[in-house]
Design a protein around this motif. Structure first.
Motif, PDB file in Angstrom:
ATOM      1  N   ARG A  35       0.840  -1.192   0.000  1.00  0.00           N
ATOM      2  CA  ARG A  35       0.000   0.000   0.000  1.00  0.00           C
ATOM      3  C   ARG A  35       0.875   1.242   0.000  1.00  0.00           C
ATOM      4  O   ARG A  35       1.839   1.354   0.755  1.00  0.00           O
ATOM      5  CB  ARG A  35      -0.917   0.009   1.240  1.00  0.00           C
ATOM      6  N   SER A  36       0.533   2.195  -0.895  1.00  0.00           N
ATOM      7  CA  SER A  36       1.263   3.455  -0.985  1.00  0.00           C
ATOM      8  C   SER A  36       0.292   4.611  -0.823  1.00  0.00           C
ATOM      9  O   SER A  36      -0.910   4.408  -0.628  1.00  0.00           O
ATOM     10  CB  SER A  36       2.004   3.550  -2.325  1.00  0.00           C
ATOM     11  N   VAL A  37       0.795   5.837  -0.916  1.00  0.00           N
ATOM     12  CA  VAL A  37      -0.005   7.035  -0.655  1.00  0.00           C
ATOM     13  C   VAL A  37      -1.292   7.045  -1.487  1.00  0.00           C
ATOM     14  O   VAL A  37      -1.255   6.859  -2.701  1.00  0.00           O
ATOM     15  CB  VAL A  37       0.824   8.300  -0.948  1.00  0.00           C
ATOM     16  N   GLY A  38      -2.414   7.257  -0.811  1.00  0.00           N
ATOM     17  CA  GLY A  38      -3.705   7.325  -1.487  1.00  0.00           C
ATOM     18  C   GLY A  38      -4.470   6.023  -1.476  1.00  0.00           C
ATOM     19  O   GLY A  38      -5.656   5.992  -1.816  1.00  0.00           O
ATOM     20  N   ASP A  39      -3.812   4.920  -1.082  1.00  0.00           N
ATOM     21  CA  ASP A  39      -4.481   3.622  -1.072  1.00  0.00           C
ATOM     22  C   ASP A  39      -5.333   3.440   0.189  1.00  0.00           C
ATOM     23  O   ASP A  39      -5.035   4.013   1.237  1.00  0.00           O
ATOM     24  CB  ASP A  39      -3.452   2.491  -1.131  1.00  0.00           C
ATOM     25  N   LEU A  40      -6.376   2.618   0.038  1.00  0.00           N
ATOM     26  CA  LEU A  40      -7.242   2.262   1.157  1.00  0.00           C
ATOM     27  C   LEU A  40      -7.136   0.771   1.424  1.00  0.00           C
ATOM     28  O   LEU A  40      -6.854  -0.009   0.529  1.00  0.00           O
ATOM     29  CB  LEU A  40      -8.707   2.574   0.837  1.00  0.00           C
ATOM     30  N   GLU A  41      -7.373   0.377   2.649  1.00  0.00           N
ATOM     31  CA  GLU A  41      -7.457  -1.041   2.999  1.00  0.00           C
ATOM     32  C   GLU A  41      -8.493  -1.212   4.090  1.00  0.00           C
ATOM     33  O   GLU A  41      -8.375  -0.624   5.166  1.00  0.00           O
ATOM     34  CB  GLU A  41      -6.104  -1.553   3.487  1.00  0.00           C
ATOM     35  N   LEU A  42      -9.514  -2.003   3.815  1.00  0.00           N
ATOM     36  CA  LEU A  42     -10.527  -2.319   4.812  1.00  0.00           C
ATOM     37  C   LEU A  42     -10.149  -3.638   5.469  1.00  0.00           C
ATOM     38  O   LEU A  42     -10.068  -4.679   4.802  1.00  0.00           O
ATOM     39  CB  LEU A  42     -11.915  -2.426   4.173  1.00  0.00           C
ATOM     40  N   ILE A  43      -9.859  -3.622   6.761  1.00  0.00           N
ATOM     41  CA  ILE A  43      -9.424  -4.819   7.475  1.00  0.00           C
ATOM     42  C   ILE A  43     -10.639  -5.646   7.872  1.00  0.00           C
ATOM     43  O   ILE A  43     -11.388  -5.282   8.773  1.00  0.00           O
ATOM     44  CB  ILE A  43      -8.596  -4.445   8.726  1.00  0.00           C
ATOM     45  N   LYS A  44     -10.833  -6.764   7.188  1.00  0.00           N
ATOM     46  CA  LYS A  44     -11.994  -7.613   7.454  1.00  0.00           C
ATOM     47  C   LYS A  44     -11.623  -8.861   8.250  1.00  0.00           C
ATOM     48  O   LYS A  44     -12.467  -9.446   8.917  1.00  0.00           O
ATOM     49  CB  LYS A  44     -12.650  -8.034   6.133  1.00  0.00           C
ATOM     50  N   GLU A  45     -10.361  -9.273   8.151  1.00  0.00           N
ATOM     51  CA  GLU A  45      -9.923 -10.495   8.816  1.00  0.00           C
ATOM     52  C   GLU A  45      -9.491 -10.222  10.252  1.00  0.00           C
ATOM     53  O   GLU A  45      -8.926  -9.174  10.556  1.00  0.00           O
ATOM     54  CB  GLU A  45      -8.752 -11.116   8.045  1.00  0.00           C
ATOM     55  N   ASN A  46      -9.743 -11.177  11.134  1.00  0.00           N
ATOM     56  CA  ASN A  46      -9.303 -11.046  12.520  1.00  0.00           C
ATOM     57  C   ASN A  46      -7.794 -11.190  12.647  1.00  0.00           C
ATOM     58  O   ASN A  46      -7.175 -10.604  13.519  1.00  0.00           O
ATOM     59  CB  ASN A  46      -9.991 -12.097  13.403  1.00  0.00           C
ATOM     60  N   GLN A  47      -7.200 -11.990  11.772  1.00  0.00           N
ATOM     61  CA  GLN A  47      -5.766 -12.193  11.802  1.00  0.00           C
ATOM     62  C   GLN A  47      -5.120 -11.443  10.634  1.00  0.00           C
ATOM     63  O   GLN A  47      -5.392 -11.729   9.480  1.00  0.00           O
ATOM     64  CB  GLN A  47      -5.413 -13.678  11.722  1.00  0.00           C
TER      65      GLN A  47
END
Length: 225
Positions: A35-47
């Protein structure tokens, strides 16, 4: 649980991460995601695991609905304004809460809204913006949207966007220039994130559009700072 945080140590399941500075690798769902500047990440996993790649980073993490669908590019919101709100100026907690809520609302789209509120040309240009690091061609775009070449070319002409590939190149140049001037990413990483197979082809492309090489742009920025 906090509704938002700027400390990567607070990252947890259900957080929507917006990367404002630096580089990270998110390891979840059985894969590594750079992931670099401007990227999104939705954390769905518990691990999951988050590794910092660059020397420094700045992130905003907002507690989100893990079932929601999100636009992939945070640039839609203007990263500069997000950065200013959460890092440059002293703001009240109430203001920051409302700002985080507004950002989340802007980024959230329901499945129905995605199809109904966006015209076909908006969907195509959004797709291009979200996939600048990939091999984009007229054929690829036509296959993605089940269009023939004539229809695609006419859509761009009717919307005053010029030719399809000129539009793609323009977005790649804008993204590359912004990253060179505003991030600490290496030139090779910027080249890859803009869809170039190596630094040589990236440098040739950039010099053709800016009359300066990527390294010259970076040196000028460093000199001004």
């Amino acid at each position: 649980m906090k509704s938002f945080s700027t400390d990567i140590k607070d990252l947890s399941t259900g957080h929507l991460l917006i990367l404002l500075e630096g580089e990270l690798v998110i390891m979840c769902e059985g894969e590594n995601r750079a992931r670099s500047v401007g990227d999104l990440e939705l954390i769905k996993e518990n691990q999951f695991e988050c590794k910092q790649v660059s020397e420094s980073h700045k992130v905003l993490m907002i507690q989100a609905n893990s079932d929601a669908l999100y636009i992939e590019e945070a640039d839609e919101l203007s990263l500069a304004l997000i950065y200013e709100d959460f890092f440059l100026q002293q703001k009240s907690q109430s203001y920051l809460e409302k700002s985080a809520q507004y950002i989340l609302e802007r980024l959230t789209l329901s499945s129905d809204q995605t199809q109904s509120s966006l015209s076909i040309i908006e969907q195509i240009t959004q797709y291009i913006q979200n996939n600048l690091d990939d091999k984009l061609s007229i054929e690829v775009i036509c296959e993605e949207f089940e269009l023939n070449k004539t229809k695609l070319i006419k859509l761009f002409k009717d919307n005053d966007l010029g030719s399809v590939m000129t539009y793609v190149k323009s977005l790649r140049f804008q993204k590359a220039k912004s990253l060179l001037e505003n991030s600490e990413q290496s030139i090779s990483l910027i080249a890859a994130s803009c869809g170039f197979v190596d630094c040589a082809s990236f440098s040739h492309f950039f010099k053709k559009h800016a009359d300066k090489s990527p390294s010259q742009i970076r040196k000028e920025r460093d000199w001004l700072m």
